[in-house]
Design a protein around this motif. Structure first.
Motif, PDB file in Angstrom:
ATOM      1  N   PHE A 116       0.842  -1.191   0.000  1.00  0.00           N
ATOM      2  CA  PHE A 116       0.000   0.000   0.000  1.00  0.00           C
ATOM      3  C   PHE A 116       0.878   1.242   0.000  1.00  0.00           C
ATOM      4  O   PHE A 116       1.937   1.272   0.640  1.00  0.00           O
ATOM      5  N   GLU A 117       0.411   2.257  -0.709  1.00  0.00           N
ATOM      6  CA  GLU A 117       1.093   3.555  -0.713  1.00  0.00           C
ATOM      7  C   GLU A 117       0.036   4.641  -0.596  1.00  0.00           C
ATOM      8  O   GLU A 117      -0.935   4.671  -1.361  1.00  0.00           O
ATOM      9  N   VAL A 118       0.216   5.525   0.382  1.00  0.00           N
ATOM     10  CA  VAL A 118      -0.752   6.589   0.635  1.00  0.00           C
ATOM     11  C   VAL A 118      -0.009   7.910   0.730  1.00  0.00           C
ATOM     12  O   VAL A 118       1.015   8.005   1.410  1.00  0.00           O
ATOM     13  N   LYS A 119      -0.538   8.936   0.093  1.00  0.00           N
ATOM     14  CA  LYS A 119       0.033  10.282   0.194  1.00  0.00           C
ATOM     15  C   LYS A 119      -1.085  11.252   0.561  1.00  0.00           C
ATOM     16  O   LYS A 119      -2.048  11.417  -0.181  1.00  0.00           O
ATOM     17  N   GLY A 120      -0.923  11.890   1.715  1.00  0.00           N
ATOM     18  CA  GLY A 120      -1.904  12.883   2.140  1.00  0.00           C
ATOM     19  C   GLY A 120      -3.270  12.303   2.429  1.00  0.00           C
ATOM     20  O   GLY A 120      -4.294  12.960   2.217  1.00  0.00           O
ATOM     21  N   GLY A 121      -3.320  11.065   2.949  1.00  0.00           N
ATOM     22  CA  GLY A 121      -4.598  10.427   3.243  1.00  0.00           C
ATOM     23  C   GLY A 121      -5.217  10.921   4.535  1.00  0.00           C
ATOM     24  O   GLY A 121      -4.616  11.687   5.299  1.00  0.00           O
ATOM     25  N   GLY A 122      -6.409  10.472   4.800  1.00  0.00           N
ATOM     26  CA  GLY A 122      -7.118  10.866   6.015  1.00  0.00           C
ATOM     27  C   GLY A 122      -8.493  11.404   5.685  1.00  0.00           C
ATOM     28  O   GLY A 122      -8.820  11.656   4.528  1.00  0.00           O
ATOM     29  N   PHE A 123      -9.311  11.565   6.723  1.00  0.00           N
ATOM     30  CA  PHE A 123     -10.700  11.979   6.535  1.00  0.00           C
ATOM     31  C   PHE A 123     -10.971  13.324   7.197  1.00  0.00           C
ATOM     32  O   PHE A 123     -10.502  13.595   8.297  1.00  0.00           O
ATOM     33  N   GLU A 124     -11.754  14.137   6.507  1.00  0.00           N
ATOM     34  CA  GLU A 124     -12.224  15.398   7.067  1.00  0.00           C
ATOM     35  C   GLU A 124     -13.653  15.216   7.575  1.00  0.00           C
ATOM     36  O   GLU A 124     -14.286  14.195   7.332  1.00  0.00           O
ATOM     37  N   GLN A 125     -14.141  16.235   8.282  1.00  0.00           N
ATOM     38  CA  GLN A 125     -15.533  16.203   8.737  1.00  0.00           C
ATOM     39  C   GLN A 125     -16.468  16.167   7.524  1.00  0.00           C
ATOM     40  O   GLN A 125     -16.161  16.755   6.491  1.00  0.00           O
ATOM     41  N   PRO A 126     -17.573  15.447   7.581  1.00  0.00           N
ATOM     42  CA  PRO A 126     -18.126  14.784   8.761  1.00  0.00           C
ATOM     43  C   PRO A 126     -17.620  13.358   8.982  1.00  0.00           C
ATOM     44  O   PRO A 126     -18.079  12.686   9.890  1.00  0.00           O
ATOM     45  N   LEU A 127     -16.685  12.885   8.140  1.00  0.00           N
ATOM     46  CA  LEU A 127     -16.234  11.503   8.271  1.00  0.00           C
ATOM     47  C   LEU A 127     -15.263  11.296   9.428  1.00  0.00           C
ATOM     48  O   LEU A 127     -15.158  10.198   9.972  1.00  0.00           O
ATOM     49  N   ALA A 128     -14.542  12.333   9.797  1.00  0.00           N
ATOM     50  CA  ALA A 128     -13.583  12.202  10.901  1.00  0.00           C
ATOM     51  C   ALA A 128     -14.340  12.062  12.217  1.00  0.00           C
ATOM     52  O   ALA A 128     -15.407  12.638  12.405  1.00  0.00           O
ATOM     53  N   GLY A 129     -13.771  11.271  13.115  1.00  0.00           N
ATOM     54  CA  GLY A 129     -14.332  11.204  14.462  1.00  0.00           C
ATOM     55  C   GLY A 129     -15.071   9.937  14.806  1.00  0.00           C
ATOM     56  O   GLY A 129     -15.303   9.659  15.986  1.00  0.00           O
ATOM     57  N   ALA A 130     -15.467   9.137  13.808  1.00  0.00           N
ATOM     58  CA  ALA A 130     -16.136   7.874  14.126  1.00  0.00           C
ATOM     59  C   ALA A 130     -15.132   6.896  14.731  1.00  0.00           C
ATOM     60  O   ALA A 130     -13.934   6.957  14.447  1.00  0.00           O
ATOM     61  N   ALA A 131     -15.619   6.009  15.564  1.00  0.00           N
ATOM     62  CA  ALA A 131     -14.740   5.029  16.201  1.00  0.00           C
ATOM     63  C   ALA A 131     -14.206   4.043  15.170  1.00  0.00           C
ATOM     64  O   ALA A 131     -14.923   3.642  14.248  1.00  0.00           O
ATOM     65  N   PHE A 132     -12.932   3.655  15.325  1.00  0.00           N
ATOM     66  CA  PHE A 132     -12.392   2.615  14.460  1.00  0.00           C
ATOM     67  C   PHE A 132     -12.988   1.277  14.892  1.00  0.00           C
ATOM     68  O   PHE A 132     -13.195   1.034  16.085  1.00  0.00           O
ATOM     69  N   PRO A 133     -13.303   0.376  13.956  1.00  0.00           N
ATOM     70  CA  PRO A 133     -13.897  -0.910  14.344  1.00  0.00           C
ATOM     71  C   PRO A 133     -12.978  -1.688  15.289  1.00  0.00           C
ATOM     72  O   PRO A 133     -11.753  -1.657  15.147  1.00  0.00           O
ATOM     73  N   ARG A 134     -13.579  -2.374  16.227  1.00  0.00           N
ATOM     74  CA  ARG A 134     -12.804  -3.296  17.069  1.00  0.00           C
ATOM     75  C   ARG A 134     -12.307  -4.431  16.182  1.00  0.00           C
ATOM     76  O   ARG A 134     -13.087  -5.055  15.457  1.00  0.00           O
ATOM     77  N   VAL A 135     -11.006  -4.711  16.235  1.00  0.00           N
ATOM     78  CA  VAL A 135     -10.385  -5.676  15.330  1.00  0.00           C
ATOM     79  C   VAL A 135     -10.253  -7.036  16.012  1.00  0.00           C
ATOM     80  O   VAL A 135      -9.651  -7.153  17.086  1.00  0.00           O
ATOM     81  N   PHE A 136     -10.789  -8.062  15.352  1.00  0.00           N
ATOM     82  CA  PHE A 136     -10.681  -9.447  15.804  1.00  0.00           C
ATOM     83  C   PHE A 136      -9.704 -10.171  14.869  1.00  0.00           C
ATOM     84  O   PHE A 136      -9.897 -10.181  13.652  1.00  0.00           O
ATOM     85  N   LEU A 137      -8.683 -10.789  15.443  1.00  0.00           N
ATOM     86  CA  LEU A 137      -7.764 -11.636  14.680  1.00  0.00           C
ATOM     87  C   LEU A 137      -7.775 -13.022  15.290  1.00  0.00           C
ATOM     88  O   LEU A 137      -8.208 -13.212  16.427  1.00  0.00           O
ATOM     89  N   ARG A 138      -7.262 -14.004  14.539  1.00  0.00           N
ATOM     90  CA  ARG A 138      -7.220 -15.359  15.079  1.00  0.00           C
ATOM     91  C   ARG A 138      -5.991 -16.096  14.602  1.00  0.00           C
ATOM     92  O   ARG A 138      -5.271 -15.629  13.709  1.00  0.00           O
ATOM     93  N   GLY A 139      -5.745 -17.249  15.201  1.00  0.00           N
ATOM     94  CA  GLY A 139      -4.588 -18.064  14.852  1.00  0.00           C
ATOM     95  C   GLY A 139      -3.896 -18.593  16.090  1.00  0.00           C
ATOM     96  O   GLY A 139      -4.003 -18.019  17.175  1.00  0.00           O
ATOM     97  N   GLU A 140      -3.187 -19.695  15.925  1.00  0.00           N
ATOM     98  CA  GLU A 140      -2.555 -20.378  17.059  1.00  0.00           C
ATOM     99  C   GLU A 140      -1.033 -20.282  17.035  1.00  0.00           C
ATOM    100  O   GLU A 140      -0.386 -20.516  18.049  1.00  0.00           O
ATOM    101  N   GLN A 141      -0.454 -19.968  15.887  1.00  0.00           N
ATOM    102  CA  GLN A 141       0.996 -19.976  15.758  1.00  0.00           C
ATOM    103  C   GLN A 141       1.621 -18.699  16.326  1.00  0.00           C
ATOM    104  O   GLN A 141       0.943 -17.690  16.540  1.00  0.00           O
ATOM    105  N   GLU A 142       2.943 -18.755  16.550  1.00  0.00           N
ATOM    106  CA  GLU A 142       3.635 -17.618  17.160  1.00  0.00           C
ATOM    107  C   GLU A 142       3.491 -16.347  16.336  1.00  0.00           C
ATOM    108  O   GLU A 142       3.316 -15.263  16.895  1.00  0.00           O
ATOM    109  N   ASP A 143       3.577 -16.473  15.006  1.00  0.00           N
ATOM    110  CA  ASP A 143       3.476 -15.264  14.183  1.00  0.00           C
ATOM    111  C   ASP A 143       2.070 -14.670  14.224  1.00  0.00           C
ATOM    112  O   ASP A 143       1.894 -13.456  14.134  1.00  0.00           O
TER     113      ASP A 143
END
Length: 312
Positions: free
Chosen positions: A165-192
């Protein structure tokens, strides 16, 4: 510890249920168009989960099923207080666009969205969805996906140059700024997998396993998260077969945890005492079992919470 319970919806389970094609022969003489479809069935499950005390609906990713994020959006108003956790792989595309979709979703449903990042499929499955990333690079791609999504969500301007991924000058302005980021669920059993969760997960889901093995993995992930300056919560995903009596269990499908309502709740409570706070549960047939587990297992599990709080 507060227990969070999610009902798992599998878009490919019970094929034909609530599909117009399944009704075609029986309604052959009815000239009215058939209006019920699979999404009405999903909405029924969501309402059942909300009515019976589940905290959320976990929508499983299936390459041969309806898209999990669209299901989540479709059922959001059917259950206005239910958390919605669609599962999808990082191969869905642009992390920036995924973050924008999440912001819009959060604004629509008052911050009820979670993200469950699914493991990528095998080489043939990835080729079928035009995903050229090599097996050895999949975890790195997932890490970049989450880093970029959080980055554009949390700051402006956001710049990043990585392998995927490559991003230049990314981000959100109002009214999109300020919403909560989703709670992230990951899974797996290995060390990595544990290391990735230490850096990026809010909740790590383990497969069901003996309690002592689970405690050891929780301790490992706790250590890694502490070193990363983060706090990760723990969950398990399990199928259930719960009935009032042992005799009633004789004709139920095989499940990870099977027994009477009291026994199943006690086994879940034992996992909670080991540090599990998030339970992603399922059984078949899904709609009927949502009511059964919600009415007869969840109250018994939550009755253990004062004891679990004291133990913590």
């Amino acid at each position: 510890m507060t227990i969070k319970a999610y009902w798992r919806l599998d878009p490919t389970a019970e094929p034909g249920r609530a599909e117009p094609s399944a009704w075609a022969e029986t309604l052959a003489r009815n000239v009215r168009p058939i209006s019920i479809n699979r999404f009405d069935h999903y909405a029924q499950i969501a309402r059942a989960a909300a009515l019976t005390g589940f905290d959320g609906l976990f929508i499983q990713h299936r390459s041969d099923g309806d898209d999990s994020q669209i299901i989540a959006a479709a059922v959001a108003r059917s259950a206005p207080k239910l958390g919605l956790v669609p599962e999808f792989p990082a191969s869905v595309g642009s992390a920036v666009y995924a973050a924008k979709q999440a912001v819009t979703f959060q604004r629509a449903v008052h911050d009820r969205l979670g993200w469950a990042i699914a493991p990528d499929g095998d080489a043939d499955a990835r080729a079928a969805i035009a995903d050229p990333v090599l097996e050895a690079d999949l975890r790195a791609r997932t890490e970049e996906f989450l880093h970029v999504a959080r980055g554009v969500h949390g700051s402006q301007p956001f710049d990043f140059q990585g392998r995927f991924f490559e991003v230049k000058g990314g981000g959100f302005e109002q009214p999109l700024a300020g919403a909560a980021f989703p709670r992230v669920f990951l899974r797996g059993e290995q060390e990595d997998s544990l290391a990735l969760s230490a850096r990026h997960a809010d909740v790590h889901l383990f497969a069901l396993q003996p309690v002592e093995a689970l405690r050891a993995k929780i301790e490992d992930l706790d250590r890694l998260a502490l070193a990363a300056g983060r706090n990760v919560e723990f969950g398990i995903s399990a199928t259930l077969a719960a009935r009032e009596t042992a005799e009633d269990l004789q004709h139920t499908p095989a499940a990870d945890i099977a027994g009477t309502y009291d026994l199943v709740a006690a086994q879940l409570a034992e996992l909670a005492a080991a540090g599990i706070g998030h339970f992603v549960l399922s059984a078949s047939p899904s709609l009927e079992e949502t009511y059964r587990v919600g009415q007869f297992v969840l109250p018994r599990l939550r009755a253990h919470q004062p004891t679990l709080r004291a133990a913590a």
